[in-house]
Enzyme design. Sequence first.
Site, short mmCIF file in Angstrom:
data_model
loop_
_atom_site.label_atom_id
_atom_site.label_comp_id
_atom_site.label_asym_id
_atom_site.label_seq_id
_atom_site.Cartn_x
_atom_site.Cartn_y
_atom_site.Cartn_z
N ARG A 43 0.80 -1.23 0.00
CA ARG A 43 0.00 0.00 0.00
C ARG A 43 0.84 1.28 0.00
NH1 ARG A 43 -2.77 -3.83 1.45
NH2 ARG A 43 -0.86 -4.40 2.49
N THR A 44 1.77 1.37 0.91
CA THR A 44 2.46 2.66 1.08
C THR A 44 3.26 3.01 -0.16
OG1 THR A 44 2.59 2.10 3.41
CG2 THR A 44 3.86 4.00 2.70
N LYS A 87 25.50 -3.33 -0.65
CA LYS A 87 26.98 -3.26 -0.68
C LYS A 87 27.53 -2.53 0.53
CE LYS A 87 26.51 -2.52 -5.63
NZ LYS A 87 26.51 -1.39 -6.58
N ARG A 138 10.99 3.98 3.60
CA ARG A 138 10.63 2.99 4.63
C ARG A 138 11.89 2.23 4.98
NH1 ARG A 138 5.62 -1.08 4.57
NH2 ARG A 138 4.66 0.90 5.17
N HIS A 169 4.54 5.70 11.73
CA HIS A 169 4.08 5.57 10.33
C HIS A 169 3.13 6.74 10.07
CE1 HIS A 169 3.01 4.01 6.52
NE2 HIS A 169 2.75 2.75 6.83
N1 CP Z 1 -0.44 -0.07 5.80
C1 CP Z 1 0.77 -0.29 5.26
O1 CP Z 1 1.77 0.34 5.62
O2 CP Z 1 0.78 -1.27 4.31
P1 CP Z 1 2.08 -1.74 3.51
O3 CP Z 1 3.01 -2.37 4.48
O4 CP Z 1 1.56 -2.71 2.46
O5 CP Z 1 2.69 -0.51 2.89
#
Ligand code: CP
Length: 321
Positions: free
Chosen positions: A51-52, A80, A101, A129
């Site tokens: 999703r993100t 590396k 991320r 998040h």
């Molecule tokens: N909600 C969320 O962060 O989903 P993903 O891990 O798929 O990005």
Amino acid sequence: MRHLIDPLDFTVEEIEALLDVADEIAADRQAFRQVCQGKTLATLFYEASTRTRLSFEAAMLNLGGNVLGFATADSSSAAKGESVADTIRTVSCYADICAMRHPKEGAPLRASRYSRIPVINAGDGGHQHPTQTLTDLMTIRQRRKQLGHITIGLCGDLKFGRTVHSLIKSLARYEGVKFILISPEELRVPDYVIEEVLWDKGVPFVEAEDMELVMDQLDILYMTRVQKERFFNEEDYVRLKDTYILTPDKLAAAKPGMAILHPLPRVNEISIDVDDDPRAAYFEQAQNGVYVRMALIMMLLELASPVAAGARTGALQKEVR
Ligand code: CP
């Protein structure tokens, strides 16, 4: 230049303004299709995501911009041994904004210190998040018409669930919010969140283990997955993973207007039999993720909403006439 690393990096007023733009986008996506022409988003994902990452990329493409990046640490020079600091200094040469991320808590914050472009924390370890929180807030506001005066039950892995930590931090700023924290003993909300966010601000909360006992009090039920990737041993994960499974019969005592949220991915914690219940809002959340990320990219790149500009021009024209 601003970054979004922690949910409190934006004021309540800025969040309301961002959600207003997200609502405008949801109402008329076409109006925004050229806002980011010539701009590039880099998605630097050192940890798995559906999703993100994809909603960030969809957001930039919907705004008429370009995207580049990597989806795993293995496919970047991190494999590396390159540092986050050197990676972001390099990516600053190629893109106008980036979403990162990382499994290590604090990595996006570190990146922001070396970056020449806005850095967005797209999830750092079990910490925060903030863009999921924007998605959650948009969905709560749509369902409840406001962000205050709600009782929200957060259920599942409240220890490692970064979406939970960010949502508590954000919602604690609104009047009349009460938290019911539903988890097994081992997966309780970390002390730093309880002490620095809830106790410190005198926000009402209770901790509970039985979801059904508190169901009738909830305006929002926020289910979460037990975060397998953050456990130190498989045995503990297997013992705890199915502690809460939401099924239609468990919703018998729930308010008709309650909304069920989940950041997704789900594993087993919401039965698919709940998906058609009008209270299920988790796929709305996934859709809203695109709109809030479009609004966020615009905000950090200081690009005005064409809808607001159009409305202002229309009002001015009326005044002149
Ligand atoms: N909600 C969320 O962060 O989903 P993903 O891990 O798929 O990005």
